[in-house]
Design a protein around this motif. Structure first.
Motif, short mmCIF file in Angstrom:
data_model
loop_
_atom_site.label_atom_id
_atom_site.label_comp_id
_atom_site.label_asym_id
_atom_site.label_seq_id
_atom_site.Cartn_x
_atom_site.Cartn_y
_atom_site.Cartn_z
N LYS A 129 0.96 -0.99 0.08
CA LYS A 129 -0.09 0.07 -0.01
C LYS A 129 0.62 0.83 -0.33
CE LYS A 129 -1.80 0.73 3.65
NZ LYS A 129 -3.14 1.01 4.61
N MET A 158 0.27 5.50 0.53
CA MET A 158 -0.45 6.42 0.78
C MET A 158 0.37 7.98 1.02
SD MET A 158 -1.96 5.15 4.23
CE MET A 158 -2.91 6.31 4.53
N THR A 193 -5.19 6.97 -1.56
CA THR A 193 -4.53 4.91 -0.91
C THR A 193 -4.47 4.74 -1.85
OG1 THR A 193 -5.27 5.21 0.93
CG2 THR A 193 -4.47 3.18 0.56
#
Length: 224
Positions: A42, A44, A96
């Motif tokens: 991930k 961000m 995100t």
């Protein structure tokens, strides 16, 4: 998940020679000095007037001869961050990026490059702020966090359908060199009751702290 400890360099704006002009393109390089290679799960960040985003990843690959080679791959291609580059919509939003947004699997990554595009002349500066990269969760770490069998309550054991011939949780704990869960629970309950009584009688007393005016008193510390 905690973000990876990475080095995020300042944006480098595209230029030709020594001339200064509004190119509308910048590059942010991200390195992972504390890790060998990482598997990204991930990403961000906070946008700062960037209209489109490309992400390149430097991946380590093993050749047929057993040597290591590095190759740049496109993780994200012209991802739109602002609906209209000339308007402020989306210019300072939180974003995100998940594996569903990636063009390839970000495995064995040793470096990243965020390529920023802003074709509008309305914004002289643009970048990405608060970039956080998260590692892909490992199935082994999730399995290791499971509750041991001997710590489960009798109701849990009945629910999972354990046999009567299985050893009791206290026996398994004793084999692991740990105290009996029932005795441990009894002592914890007594300690909590004592804590509640002390807090009721002296609300300003903080248990478990040995600092006095922000410093530690050596006479109050003991080692066992």
């Amino acid at each position: 998940m905690n973000p990876l400890s990475c080095t995020v360099k300042q944006p480098q704006f595209l230029s030709i020679g020594e001339t200064v002009f509004h190119s509308g393109c910048a590059v942010i390089e991200v390195l992972f000095p504390n890790y060998g290679n990482v598997n990204i799960g991930k990403i961000m960040f906070v946008n700062n007037y960037t209209a489109f985003l490309n992400i390149k990843i430097k991946v380590q690959e093993n050749t047929s001869e057993g040597h290591k080679s590095f190759k740049w791959k496109t993780l994200l291609n012209k991802h739109q961050l602002m609906k209209n580059p000339h308007c402020e919509t989306g210019s300072q939003d939180y974003y995100t990026l998940l594996p569903a947004d990636f063009k390839c699997k970000p495995h064995n990554v040793c470096a990243m490059r965020f390529i920023l595009f802003q074709p509008s002349p309305n914004w002289k500066t643009f970048s990405l702020e608060e970039i956080y990269v998260f590692q892909k969760p490992n199935s082994r770490s999730e399995a290791s966090s499971a509750v041991p069998h001997w710590l489960k309550s009798p109701r849990d054991e009945l629910r999972i359908g354990s046999s009567k011939n299985d050893p009791k949780p206290s026996d398994e704990a004793r084999l692991c060199g740990l105290p009996d869960p029932e005795d441990l629970s009894l002592h914890l309950q007594q300690m909590w009751m004592l804590t509640d009584k002390v807090e009721d009688s002296a609300p300003n007393v903080r248990l478990g702290r040995f600092d006095v005016d922000g410093c530690y008193e050596i006479n109050l510390l003991s080692y066992s």
